[in-house]
Motif scaffolding. Structure first.
Motif, short mmCIF file in Angstrom:
data_model
loop_
_atom_site.label_atom_id
_atom_site.label_comp_id
_atom_site.label_asym_id
_atom_site.label_seq_id
_atom_site.Cartn_x
_atom_site.Cartn_y
_atom_site.Cartn_z
N HIS A 27 -21.52 14.65 45.58
CA HIS A 27 -22.77 14.60 44.83
C HIS A 27 -22.48 14.51 43.34
O HIS A 27 -21.36 14.77 42.92
CB HIS A 27 -23.62 15.85 45.12
N VAL A 28 -23.49 14.16 42.57
CA VAL A 28 -23.39 14.23 41.12
C VAL A 28 -23.88 15.62 40.72
O VAL A 28 -24.84 16.15 41.29
CB VAL A 28 -24.27 13.16 40.44
N MET A 29 -23.18 16.25 39.78
CA MET A 29 -23.61 17.57 39.30
C MET A 29 -23.99 17.43 37.84
O MET A 29 -23.14 17.09 37.01
CB MET A 29 -22.41 18.53 39.44
N PHE A 30 -25.27 17.63 37.56
CA PHE A 30 -25.75 17.65 36.18
C PHE A 30 -25.61 19.08 35.69
O PHE A 30 -26.17 20.01 36.30
CB PHE A 30 -27.20 17.19 36.11
N MET A 31 -24.85 19.29 34.62
CA MET A 31 -24.58 20.65 34.13
C MET A 31 -25.09 20.80 32.71
O MET A 31 -25.33 19.82 32.01
CB MET A 31 -23.06 20.89 34.20
N ASP A 32 -25.21 22.07 32.27
CA ASP A 32 -25.75 22.37 30.93
C ASP A 32 -27.07 21.63 30.73
O ASP A 32 -27.25 20.89 29.75
CB ASP A 32 -24.77 21.94 29.81
N HIS A 66 -29.79 20.32 47.72
CA HIS A 66 -28.40 20.72 47.53
C HIS A 66 -28.29 22.18 47.90
O HIS A 66 -28.61 23.06 47.11
CB HIS A 66 -28.06 20.50 46.05
N GLU A 67 -27.87 22.46 49.11
CA GLU A 67 -27.87 23.85 49.56
C GLU A 67 -26.69 24.61 49.00
O GLU A 67 -25.66 24.04 48.69
CB GLU A 67 -27.87 23.88 51.09
N GLY A 68 -26.88 25.90 48.88
CA GLY A 68 -25.82 26.75 48.37
C GLY A 68 -25.81 26.82 46.85
O GLY A 68 -24.94 27.43 46.26
N MET A 69 -26.77 26.17 46.21
CA MET A 69 -26.84 26.23 44.74
C MET A 69 -27.72 27.39 44.30
O MET A 69 -28.79 27.57 44.80
CB MET A 69 -27.43 24.94 44.19
N VAL A 94 -28.06 23.89 36.32
CA VAL A 94 -27.48 22.72 36.98
C VAL A 94 -28.48 22.09 37.94
O VAL A 94 -29.42 22.73 38.40
CB VAL A 94 -26.20 23.09 37.78
N ALA A 95 -28.26 20.82 38.22
CA ALA A 95 -29.05 20.09 39.21
C ALA A 95 -28.12 19.11 39.90
O ALA A 95 -27.12 18.67 39.32
CB ALA A 95 -30.21 19.36 38.55
N ALA A 96 -28.43 18.79 41.14
CA ALA A 96 -27.60 17.85 41.90
C ALA A 96 -28.22 16.46 41.84
O ALA A 96 -29.43 16.31 41.68
CB ALA A 96 -27.47 18.31 43.34
N GLY A 97 -27.40 15.45 41.98
CA GLY A 97 -27.88 14.08 42.05
C GLY A 97 -27.33 13.41 43.30
O GLY A 97 -26.14 13.55 43.61
N PHE A 98 -28.22 12.71 44.02
CA PHE A 98 -27.83 12.04 45.26
C PHE A 98 -28.18 10.56 45.19
O PHE A 98 -29.17 10.17 44.56
CB PHE A 98 -28.56 12.69 46.45
N LEU A 99 -27.42 9.73 45.87
CA LEU A 99 -27.66 8.29 45.90
C LEU A 99 -26.74 7.65 46.92
O LEU A 99 -25.83 8.32 47.43
CB LEU A 99 -27.41 7.66 44.51
#
Ligand SMILES: [Cu+2]
Length: 160
Positions: free
Chosen positions: A114-119, A157-160, A49-54
């Motif tokens: 936040h946006v969560m990019f998964m898989d 993105h803390e806590g990931m 996973v990765a987070a997305g911010f904007l």
């Protein structure tokens, strides 16, 4: 005539400066929404996973909603909120989309929405960009690019 020519030169320089500052700011516009600086902290090796911010500013007079995000680099993307229960922070998918109130700016950021990019199909690496489509209930779809910034940029993105 010399005076007129000086004005024309001044105007031309102003336009050039404005154009380059807009390009640098990494902004997008769709309908009455302005989308500012979509970015992702580079996820660790092996992360799924990765987070997305904007930032999204609604310059219109009606509320809108961010209803979906799609990108080729992830099998799935969701809009997440954060909550704290018994001192434990957890994430949840925001049902019905994230409201962008009329006349306000909503910031998707660390420890918040936040946006969560998964898989993840490929790991986003720093100093690259990847394409994504944000879809709003009223303004419709808009193609953007997320900039990948180094881990530990101070707002990950803390806590990931
Ligand atoms: Cu999340």
């Amino acid at each position: 005539m010399k005076f007129v020519r000086e004005i024309i030169v001044a105007v031309a320089l102003t336009v050039a400066a404005f154009t380059s500052s807009v390009a640098h700011a990494h902004d997008y516009k769709v309908g009455s929404l302005v989308i500012n600086h979509p970015w992702t902290p580079e996820p660790p090796m092996g992360a799924k996973v990765a987070a997305g911010f904007l930032k999204i500013t609604n310059e219109g007079s009606a509320d809108d909603r961010l209803v979906s995000v799609t990108t080729e680099i992830a099998g799935n993307a969701q809009v997440h909120g954060m909550k704290v229960e018994n001192g434990v922070m957890s994430m949840f998918e925001i049902a019905g989309g994230l409201v962008i109130p009329a006349g306000q700016t909503v910031e998707l950021k660390s420890k918040s929405n936040h946006v969560m990019f998964m898989d993840l199909k490929q790991r986003p690496t720093k100093d690259t960009r990847f394409k994504a489509t944000l879809t709003f209930e009223k303004a419709g779809p808009v193609a953007v690019e997320f900039k990948v910034e180094p881990m530990g940029a101070g707002h990950e993105h803390e806590g990931m």
